[in-house]
Design an enzyme around this catalytic site. Structure first.
Site, PDB file in Angstrom:
ATOM      1  CG  HIS A 221      -0.345   0.580  -5.713  1.00  0.00           C
ATOM      2  ND1 HIS A 221       0.823  -0.055  -6.060  1.00  0.00           N
ATOM      3  CD2 HIS A 221      -1.211  -0.420  -5.355  1.00  0.00           C
ATOM      4  CE1 HIS A 221       0.686  -1.355  -5.916  1.00  0.00           C
ATOM      5  NE2 HIS A 221      -0.537  -1.611  -5.495  1.00  0.00           N
TER       6      HIS A 221
ATOM      7  CG  HIS B  17      -5.395  -1.027  -4.939  1.00  0.00           C
ATOM      8  ND1 HIS B  17      -5.331  -1.374  -3.611  1.00  0.00           N
ATOM      9  CD2 HIS B  17      -4.409  -1.722  -5.547  1.00  0.00           C
ATOM     10  CE1 HIS B  17      -4.361  -2.249  -3.431  1.00  0.00           C
ATOM     11  NE2 HIS B  17      -3.775  -2.474  -4.591  1.00  0.00           N
TER      12      HIS B  17
ATOM     13  CB  SER C 214     -11.445  -2.114  -5.223  1.00  0.00           C
ATOM     14  OG  SER C 214     -11.780  -1.856  -6.574  1.00  0.00           O
TER      15      SER C 214
ATOM     16  CD  GLU D 137       0.034  -2.768  -2.569  1.00  0.00           C
ATOM     17  OE1 GLU D 137      -1.175  -2.623  -2.842  1.00  0.00           O
ATOM     18  OE2 GLU D 137       0.812  -3.476  -3.242  1.00  0.00           O
TER      19      GLU D 137
ATOM     20  CE1 TYR E 104      -2.403  -5.548  -1.236  1.00  0.00           C
ATOM     21  CE2 TYR E 104      -0.585  -6.420  -2.541  1.00  0.00           C
ATOM     22  CZ  TYR E 104      -1.779  -5.738  -2.451  1.00  0.00           C
ATOM     23  OH  TYR E 104      -2.357  -5.235  -3.585  1.00  0.00           O
TER      24      TYR E 104
END
Length: 1170
Positions: free
Chosen positions: A131, A240, A353, A529, A571
């Site tokens: 990713h 991520h 994140s 995801e 997602y």
């Protein structure tokens, strides 16, 4: 995530006992968990998938302005294969790419089927993306994922498919007995929840079971080869790939790709076992700087202007093939030990994140709005960045891994239509209800992006209403009906992608789900995801299903999710998170019950796994390759090819290189574009400008050794001592002494009347011709000759396929290259072939490319010798029509002073054998044969002939037994060709040793080749260890034991022979190993072991004399080219003769004997030490 698309160890001696146990404990601790009995075969591979570094939109943020314009560091496909020795196997590929692609998976599986049949299929192969949001896009097949890349980008697609295939081939060909260890650990401060408001909507009781709102656990596999020790690691951790921002334009593997590069370099540079500690360099890897995005020097602009003012020296044209050999991590420089492969894989990262300092408004510095992540209603919220920590944790887990994986290898896979799955859910009051998933659709909040990469316009996260204007825009494309809107509620639909099919499908409907099992580890391959809580629910449900199945095998099971695997479908949130409609919920394509559908269907796979039952394969997904549309314009204008990186991707090469001066004139690669401290940047002053700019930015590491350095633009310019020079690409030109302009192959006949390959190579200086010898294949370890197999033509021995490979594939790759750069030429052909044994192009095609004058330079030989010829004078074995078991008897004129004299001695002895009434054997080596029934009879005849010539002390004898040809089980049949066998010559290995000892005592034998079967390592080791001596020109010397069939010029077998002391000389046959460069490497291995080296012909020869040049260039000291008779044999000997007669013989071609001149030295009595 995807921005607008955010797809982003005696009682009488107690002291001794105590010491023993202490020692054992220390031994076990020092092994760091690797002391074990292997139960698997393990193989790893890695290959470059960097792709076009110019003009192509990057995949992830869906920012149309984020166009690739250089390289931060390279992207790779890393693969592990784990197999039961006689059973199942699984393949896991980790891509430095945004996500897997269904189309890529389809095409990779097609190639694997063509190469391996049903060994690797959709069932046991998983392809997963990390990713990163900094890789070239355009490689997926559905419209919504390739809009910003202006459609399909074939170059992006091809390099990924090629790289995956090659990494799998590497892993397959490196399968060896090994063990796998698993370890887990908590990694803090490497990820935060970027949608906390959605996470908080999950039930409080459920949230209470977990300490954090993101998963902090890293799961790591440590791969240990039985012989070499640790060879790799793969781990899964959720965060991520958005450490590189949406404005970055340099290709990068982001935090996971960076950690992988750090880990691989850490292992290689620390000798593959040193524990990591803070006392090392800050980044743990001396070559690197630790920050993914390092701070610019305060005088950056001033320094760049200064660097640009330096006048660069002329460069040279470069292609990917030329740059491969110059890479810092060039595989040609590696030993036979497997390279360490490390992968940092993705898992349930949906709402995680890596930017751990939180979300702040870029203009005010204040925290962003909690629910909508806006700043006063404006989308200017951004994440503060921090450096990568995954590498450090992985090293810690790697060094402490002790739990060994044991148990079955298994897998289950199916395809499901997620647009209309029926899902059975329990009701609160009891009973159940059936709900359905929906055709794919994206909500308004998906366009808002996330704090990692905000979207555009006035979209915001948490929007469950939408607005009239964007509904109008939506309706132009496709208006969702009430059924679709109700199915997705409360998501307001912005793009009804599941129902949009023009010009072809906008979103996937059919998705793969898969379980891979390696002992007590279970990998769940999911095509999207998953958020933190969604992943937790799936893992818990599957763990329960596996344990409740009644099998004790799963009592201590480890379950990991491999996200973004096999295809991509955005997602997956929990039902509760979906209600909040933040970015992740709006991007959950198949409605609020998507997670429940996954859990239901994965439970079915788990049940099938536990009960060893099969499962229906499901509907196949579409292959939309032929429907793809590309609007990306080609490189229309380019003043200096290959100035634009799209012209040559430099796959497994480098665009930029820093070299350091060793000695007076040896430049050694130090940093390339796969190093963090070195960046390659490219740009055009205008879109259609024929001019372009290439910039190297090198931040010199504190650990860099002092000395003079130079930087290379591998796409052209070379500058001495410059500091990040910026140069226009149309100055990147240099004339080279010779350039290949054409390569033409044809089929000819060798000395046996069997087809072989001849090649004409044209350069700007003329045409040069070479042909390939061929031999009888020995076994699985030598390179493969490519034959047509058509029994109607040359009895299946035609070589038209090899000829076609030269004329089509090899020719295209070599045109434009400098023919003197042998290692680069060989690497080109190795890359083209892709197999260990040259089975794709054929060794006969690869070797046919003419080999040139710089062999001595290539091998680093400064003291050159003309070799002692081993003239074959009597043939036996399977090649002769007599009953002599041994294959050849040879004479070595080691007492000569010049090669000319040696040739005379050999020829005279050869002709004296005529008095014995021999007839010339016409088919192979031009040697004599008659009704010789024993090795002693042959040796007596040769000894008598030597006596007639008067060279008794100057000529010694060698024999090539070729015992493999008459080995039956553990016995040796010396009467294997006799029609009337007595059984008296059926000997054991011990009998053979006694026979050889008697022969060496009775005859002046100084060398024996292949005295035992190629797999009889025990007896050849015992024989070689005897140290039998002979008088060699008044000196005592240990008998030379040569390995031909034993070694097959194969590096792995040579290494084993060195370790076990099974021989002391190598028989070098270039077309057994495949290329000249590889031949040089095996000769170096032999000489490092203080072995002798015999350069050898093959039974099917041509008049090409390169073998002579090779022997001199490599200073082998010995050459075996047959009898001193017939053109194809004399071509070699005469060439060596010419090397002593340079004043008399002058040739148009600049050959190696012209370089020797009057300094030509005959090896003579130093025949084994040359």
């Amino acid at each position: 995530m995807m921005g607008f698309f955010h797809f982003n160890l005696n009682k009488r001696r107690p002291c001794a006992n105590i010491c023993f146990w202490i020692f054992l404990v220390l031994l076990l601790q020092n092994s760091r968990g690797t002391l074990s009995v292997s139960n698997y075969l393990v193989g790893l591979g890695s290959y470059d998938i960097t792709g076009p570094a110019a003009d192509v939109n990057m995949m992830g943020y869906a920012n149309t302005e984020q166009i690739a314009s250089g390289v931060h560091f390279r992207l790779r496909a890393r693969t592990f294969i784990v197999a039961e020795p006689q059973g199942n196997r699984v393949v896991f590929v980790n891509l430095d790419a945004c996500m897997a692609s269904q189309l890529v998976t389809i095409k990779v599986l097609e190639r694997l089927k063509a190469r391996y049949g049903n060994l690797y299929t959709e069932n046991n192969v998983a392809i997963s993306g990390i990713h990163t949001h900094a890789g070239p896009g355009g490689y997926l097949q559905y419209v919504v994922y390739i809009v910003t890349s202006l459609g399909f980008v074939r170059q992006s697609f091809d390099v990924i498919v090629d790289g995956i295939e090659k990494s799998i081939i590497q892993a397959h060909e490196s399968l060896r007995p090994g063990s796998i260890f698993v370890n887990k650990g908590e990694l803090l401060d490497a990820g935060i929840n970027r949608s906390p408001s959605a996470y908080l909507n999950n039930p409080a009781a459920e949230r209470g079971k977990y300490k954090y709102d993101v998963d902090k656990e890293m799961t790591l596999l440590k791969f240990v080869d039985d012989e070499w020790g640790p060879v790799g690691s793969f781990n899964w951790f959720a965060t991520h790939g958005t450490s590189m921002s949406r404005t970055n334009s340099l290709i990068s593997g982001d935090n996971k790709g960076a950690a992988a590069r750090f880990m691989e370099d850490w292992f290689e540079e620390n000798g593959g076992g040193q524990a990591y500690s803070d006392s090392l360099q800050v980044d743990g890897v001396p070559r690197r700087v630790s920050n993914i995005i390092h701070n610019l020097h305060e005088n950056y602009d001033e320094l760049r202007e200064l660097a640009a003012s330096f006048q660069s020296t002329p460069g040279r044209p470069a292609t990917r093939f030329l740059s491969v050999a110059r890479r810092v991590r060039n595989p040609l420089r590696q030993a036979d030990k497997p390279g360490f492969v490390s992968a940092f894989c993705q898992t349930n990262c949906g709402d995680v994140s890596p930017n751990v300092l939180g979300a702040f408004c870029s203009d005010t510095g204040q925290p962003c709005d909690f629910n909508h992540s806006t700043c006063g209603g404006r989308m200017s919220c951004a994440m503060a960045e921090d450096q990568d920590r995954q590498f450090r944790k992985a090293v810690d887990l790697f060094n402490k891994a002790t739990e060994q994986l044991k148990g079955k290898i298994d897998y289950r896979h199916t395809y499901l239509d997620f647009s209309k799955l029926s899902v059975t859910l329990p009701k609160q009051g009891g009973g159940s209800e059936v709900v359905k998933t929906c055709p794919a659709a994206m909500g308004f909040a998906f366009a808002a992006g996330t704090t990692d990469g905000p979207g555009a316009f006035d979209f915001k996260q948490g929007d469950d209403q939408g607005n009239p204007f964007w509904r109008l825009v939506r309706n132009v494309l496709k208006t969702p009906d009430k059924v679709q809107m109700d199915c997705h509620h409360p998501k307001p639909i912005l793009l009804d992608t599941g129902e949009m099919t023009k010009p072809y499908d906008w979103a996937p409907s059919i998705l793969p789900i898969q379980i891979l099992r390696i002992g007590q580890l279970v990998i769940l391959s999911v095509p999207g995801e998953f958020t933190t809580m969604a992943g937790r629910r799936l893992r818990d449900a599957l763990k329960t299903a596996l344990i409740s199945g009644g099998s004790k095998e799963f009592k201590n099971v480890h379950v990991v999710i491999a996200g973004l695997t096999n295809t991509y479908s955005q997602y997956v949130t929990t039902f509760e998170e979906y209600q909040v409609q933040r970015y992740e919920g709006a991007s959950t394509l198949y409605g609020p019950h998507t997670l429940s559908a996954y859990i239901q269907e994965f439970k079915k796979l788990a049940t099938a796994l536990v009960t060893s039952s099969t499962i229906e394969p499901g509907l196949q997904p579409p292959d939309l390759l032929d429907q793809q549309i590309s609007l990306l314009p080609p490189v229309v204008l380019d003043g200096t090819p290959p100035a634009c990186p799209r012209n040559d991707l430099m796959t497994e090469g480098t665009f930029a290189l820093v070299e350091i001066l060793h000695g007076k004139d040896s430049w050694v690669p130090a940093y390339d574009d796969d190093d963090f401290c070195l960046r390659f940047k490219w740009s055009r002053p205008a879109k259609l400008s024929p001019r372009s700019y290439a910039t190297i930015e090198w931040r010199i590491p504190e650990s860099a050794a002092p000395g003079k350095r130079r930087e290379n633009f591998e796409s052209g310019v070379l500058c001495d001592g410059c500091l990040g020079n910026q140069t226009e690409s149309n100055h990147m030109k240099k004339a080279v002494s010779s350039v290949i302009t054409k390569v033409k192959a044809r089929q000819i006949l060798d000395s046996r009347g069997i087809p072989t390959v001849e090649v004409d190579l044209y350069t700007n200086k003329g045409m040069f011709r070479a042909s390939v010898p061929s031999g009888t294949p020995i076994g699985m370890y030598e390179a493969v000759e490519l034959r047509d197999g058509d029994k109607g033509t040359y009895l299946g021995n035609g070589v038209t396929r090899a000829v076609r490979n030269v004329n089509e594939k090899i020719s295209e790759a070599l045109i434009g290259m400098d023919p003197t750069l042998q290692s680069q030429i060989d690497q080109v052909m190795i890359d083209l072939d892709k197999t260990e044994k040259k089975g794709e192009l054929g060794a006969n095609a690869i070797l046919a490319v003419p080999l040139y004058k710089h062999i001595a330079d290539l091998s680093g030989q400064s003291n050159l010798f003309l070799p002692v010829p081993a003239f074959t004078v009597i043939s036996g074995g399977k090649h002769a029509g007599n009953t002599l078991a041994a294959q050849e008897i040879m004479i070595l004129p080691i007492g000569a002073t010049r090669f000319e004299e040696a040739l005379q001695m050999g020829a005279e002895t050869y002709h004296h054998l005529k008095y014995s009434g021999f007839s010339v054997f016409p088919c192979l080596n031009a040697t004599y044969t008659s009704r010789i029934e024993s090795i002693r009879e042959g040796l007596d005849l040769v000894k008598e002939a030597i006596g007639r010539t008067g060279y008794n002390e100057k000529i010694k004898i060698a024999i090539d037994v070729a015992a493999t040809d008459f080995c039956i089980g553990a016995k040796y049949d010396l009467d294997f060709k006799s029609p009337n066998k007595s059984g008296q010559n059926f000997k054991s290995g011990e009998d053979m040793i006694e026979m050889y000892k008697e022969l060496c005592n009775d005859y002046p034998i100084v060398s024996i080749e292949d005295p035992f079967d190629k797999e009889d390592w025990e007896h050849i080791r015992n024989f070689c260890g005897l140290g039998i001596c002979q008088t060699d020109l008044f000196r005592r010397a240990v008998l030379q034991v040569v390995g031909d069939d034993l070694l097959m010029s194969n590096p792995k077998r040579i290494e084993r022979a060195r370790r076990e002391s099974t021989c002391n000389a190598l028989l070098l046959k270039v077309n057994q190993v495949g290329t000249v460069t590889e031949a040089i490497e095996v000769v170096k291995l032999a000489k490092d072991a203080h072995w002798g080296v015999v350069t050898s012909h093959r039974c099917g020869e041509t008049e090409d004399s390169f073998l002579a040049d090779l022997s001199v260039g490599l200073a082998t000291g010995q050459i075996k080219a047959g009898a001193p008779c017939r053109g194809e044999r004399l071509a070699k000997y005469n060439q060596l003769h010419h090397s002593n007669r340079l004043k008399k013989y002058q040739y148009l071609l600049i050959r190696i004997e012209e370089e020797l001149g009057d300094q030509a030295v005959y090896a003579g009595e130093d025949w084994r030490q040359s």
